[in-house]
Design a protein around this motif. Sequence first.
Motif, PDB file in Angstrom:
ATOM      1  N   LYS A 192       0.997  -1.341   0.170  1.00 14.19           N
ATOM      2  CA  LYS A 192      -0.013   0.197   0.148  1.00 14.19           C
ATOM      3  C   LYS A 192       0.787   1.245  -0.016  1.00 14.19           C
ATOM      4  N   PRO A 193       0.521   2.585  -0.569  1.00 13.62           N
ATOM      5  CA  PRO A 193       1.185   3.442  -0.699  1.00 13.62           C
ATOM      6  C   PRO A 193       1.224   4.245   0.842  1.00 13.62           C
ATOM      7  N   GLN A 194       2.228   5.153   0.966  1.00 14.01           N
ATOM      8  CA  GLN A 194       2.678   5.528   2.204  1.00 14.01           C
ATOM      9  C   GLN A 194       2.710   7.224   2.287  1.00 14.01           C
ATOM     10  N   LEU A 195       2.882   7.686   3.405  1.00 10.95           N
ATOM     11  CA  LEU A 195       3.129   9.217   3.920  1.00 10.95           C
ATOM     12  C   LEU A 195       3.714   9.943   2.897  1.00 10.95           C
ATOM     13  N   VAL A 196       2.881  11.096   2.510  1.00  9.88           N
ATOM     14  CA  VAL A 196       3.753  12.109   1.854  1.00  9.88           C
ATOM     15  C   VAL A 196       4.417  13.089   2.676  1.00  9.88           C
ATOM     16  N   VAL A 197       5.671  13.282   2.490  1.00  7.08           N
ATOM     17  CA  VAL A 197       6.516  13.877   3.366  1.00  7.08           C
ATOM     18  C   VAL A 197       6.867  15.244   2.587  1.00  7.08           C
ATOM     19  N   GLU A 198       6.661  16.356   3.015  1.00 10.55           N
ATOM     20  CA  GLU A 198       6.973  17.594   2.419  1.00 10.55           C
ATOM     21  C   GLU A 198       8.251  17.996   3.153  1.00 10.55           C
ATOM     22  N   ALA A 199       8.940  18.713   2.122  1.00 10.93           N
ATOM     23  CA  ALA A 199      10.278  19.396   2.640  1.00 10.93           C
ATOM     24  C   ALA A 199      10.637  20.350   1.846  1.00 10.93           C
ATOM     25  N   SER A 200      11.252  21.385   2.137  1.00  8.48           N
ATOM     26  CA  SER A 200      11.634  22.614   1.321  1.00  8.48           C
ATOM     27  C   SER A 200      13.277  22.560   0.706  1.00  8.48           C
ATOM     28  N   HIS A 201      13.907  21.513   1.545  1.00  8.01           N
ATOM     29  CA  HIS A 201      15.342  21.376   0.753  1.00  8.01           C
ATOM     30  C   HIS A 201      15.929  19.960   0.962  1.00  8.01           C
ATOM     31  N   TYR A 202      16.203  19.314  -0.028  1.00  7.40           N
ATOM     32  CA  TYR A 202      16.540  18.045  -0.151  1.00  7.40           C
ATOM     33  C   TYR A 202      17.299  17.711  -1.464  1.00  7.40           C
ATOM     34  N   SER A 203      18.045  16.589  -1.555  1.00  7.85           N
ATOM     35  CA  SER A 203      18.571  16.141  -2.677  1.00  7.85           C
ATOM     36  C   SER A 203      17.616  15.622  -3.659  1.00  7.85           C
ATOM     37  N   MET A 204      17.699  15.842  -4.875  1.00  8.67           N
ATOM     38  CA  MET A 204      16.855  15.217  -6.007  1.00  8.67           C
ATOM     39  C   MET A 204      17.527  13.943  -6.428  1.00  8.67           C
ATOM     40  N   SER A 205      18.759  13.459  -5.673  1.00  9.23           N
ATOM     41  CA  SER A 205      19.350  12.413  -6.452  1.00  9.23           C
ATOM     42  C   SER A 205      18.974  11.131  -5.802  1.00  9.23           C
ATOM     43  N   PRO A 206      19.363   9.906  -6.351  1.00  5.07           N
ATOM     44  CA  PRO A 206      19.110   8.852  -5.508  1.00  5.07           C
ATOM     45  C   PRO A 206      19.989   8.779  -4.219  1.00  5.07           C
ATOM     46  N   ILE A 207      19.237   7.868  -3.347  1.00  8.02           N
ATOM     47  CA  ILE A 207      19.756   8.032  -1.641  1.00  8.02           C
ATOM     48  C   ILE A 207      21.046   7.429  -1.764  1.00  8.02           C
ATOM     49  N   HIS A 208      21.593   6.503  -2.716  1.00  4.98           N
ATOM     50  CA  HIS A 208      23.176   5.921  -2.755  1.00  4.98           C
ATOM     51  C   HIS A 208      23.224   5.439  -3.921  1.00  4.98           C
ATOM     52  N   GLN A 209      24.498   5.010  -4.084  1.00  2.00           N
ATOM     53  CA  GLN A 209      25.164   4.486  -5.394  1.00  2.00           C
ATOM     54  C   GLN A 209      25.144   3.082  -5.407  1.00  2.00           C
ATOM     55  N   SER A 210      24.956   2.288  -6.708  1.00  2.11           N
ATOM     56  CA  SER A 210      25.375   0.975  -6.657  1.00  2.11           C
ATOM     57  C   SER A 210      26.313   0.879  -7.756  1.00  2.11           C
TER      58      SER A 210
END
Length: 580
Positions: free
Chosen positions: A27-45
């Motif tokens: 099932k889908p989850q919580l929407v988290v609002e944030a004004s500043h964050y990275s648009m990149s993937p969380i980590h590399q592989s």
Amino acid sequence: MRKIAFFTLFFFFTSCALEKKISITEKPQLVVEASHYSMSPIHQSNVFLDKTDYYGLTGVKAVHLYAVDVNHDGYTDLVTLEDFYSSPKFYFYNHNIHKFVLGQSPFVGTIRASFLNFVDLNHDGIYDVIVGVLNQKTEMTQYPARVFKGIIENGELFYREQSPLPTNLLPTASISAVDFNLDGDLDLFLSNWFSYKDPTPKPVPDLLLKGNGFDFSDHSRSLKGEYDFNQSTKQFSNATPTFGASVCDIDNNGFPDILTSNSNGYYNKLWMNLDGFNFVNYGNESGFSADEEGSPETLGGGNSFFNLCGDYNSDGIVDVVNGTMSKDTDPDYRDKSSILTGSTFNFPPKFIHSDFYRDDQKSHWSQADRRGVWIDYNLDGLIDLLIDNSGFPPESRLILFEQKKDHSFEDKSNELGIDLVNPSGTITIDLNHDGVMDFITGQSTTRSGENNNRVYVFENQTKRGLNGSVRFHLQAKNSNFFGLGSTLRMKTDHHNYFFNVEYNSGSLPSQNEEGAYFSFGKDHPKELIVRWSYAEADRLGRLRPVVQKYNLAKLKLSSHHHEFNLCEDGRILARSKNCF
């Protein structure tokens, strides 16, 4: 009567979020609002490497992408739209330096578009282009859809505008190429959304235009019931706000069907092409229009963006992935993104719905699956699924569903280092020509504030091992040149594989690289059966779609990647040789 609010284009691009962990049964989850964050993937592989700089696309922005060999040099180029209404930019691939290089626009004057569709309308092997505009009030200049002929002279590409399509100014969200009567000339299906000029916006009927090269005539009456007019309400009673469409032969009768994606709770339509002349909507009978919970309601459908044909479980029956927008304020019966598994060889087709949902659902969430593409990233013969979900950053991220041997799907995007925020216009492409499929994706700026967005070029580093793959490039004389609308079924010693020849589909679509691609693990391909997008009349005047069989056993395809040109007359040629 339930009051239905009119969703503007901005609503569609600002009302979604995606999850970190999804499978067919979550099932889908919580929407988290944030004004500043990275648009990149969380980590590399070490599976998908970010090669954006290597391929010369650093700093490039795009919401729609088109992988097309526009200049006919044998290498796939990249065309971009930076925003939802903008001028196309052409990045030509230079194979000497292995980079995409920004070139001069082939258009004369300034052209702005909501979407593009590159097709060959005059059988010369050079891509022409259809320029589409959604025509909403936010767009300063409004145009009917326009068609441009691709011309190459002295090695230079340019586009010459052709006669206008026989339409008024319409809110067209996509234009699908379909040869509905299998005469070899591409026809067009125009997906029309809400009217832009009425005080109370109304759904606009879709259009079906019969093609003869660059000349088109209106054959919309072939869509049975679409133009039934209610005199009391002054509306077309069966019109729906269509936001996208796909073309696929669902029932394997040889004639391409049309699958629509509708918004605002209106039911999706499954236009079954009965004989090349008559389309009948079998959405309700098949279970395609809505699931069992929503179908009894007046507006119990979803807010659909795309329908993607495939045969993920290799049972010979066509399945469909349906991508929608869902919000926590929606009624329980409102359709959600799902896989529609085909369940019968009989007519009409039947589908079993399996929703995407999460096991960690919280009280507030939103999601919108705007585009989906198949990709067998690990060469195991099981097609995986890439889905763009965008609009509620930072939770709305790119998803890769890896298919398991039991045909369940597991989200691997975080593990593979590709879960970037607000993905948009994802396309598949083989960047380094090794037969291991790569992909490129853009990013939407919706609700991202001042956070930076850009194009990502992901090169697939999966080791081939003993896994085989093959790509067939269709070259036709009787059918349209690239065989759009054809279906390919490849038989191996253990499985049957399916490919629907469509590279541009869905709402405000992007376009995948040309070529019917199969990965087949350690299997040994035996036979390829192609239903070409062309028909011949029998002695009674009935159209009989042309089917051609190809012997693959003699090619001994295994453990490597192969590329061939596929001819209508049964020949399989090396990529360096042409069918005519």
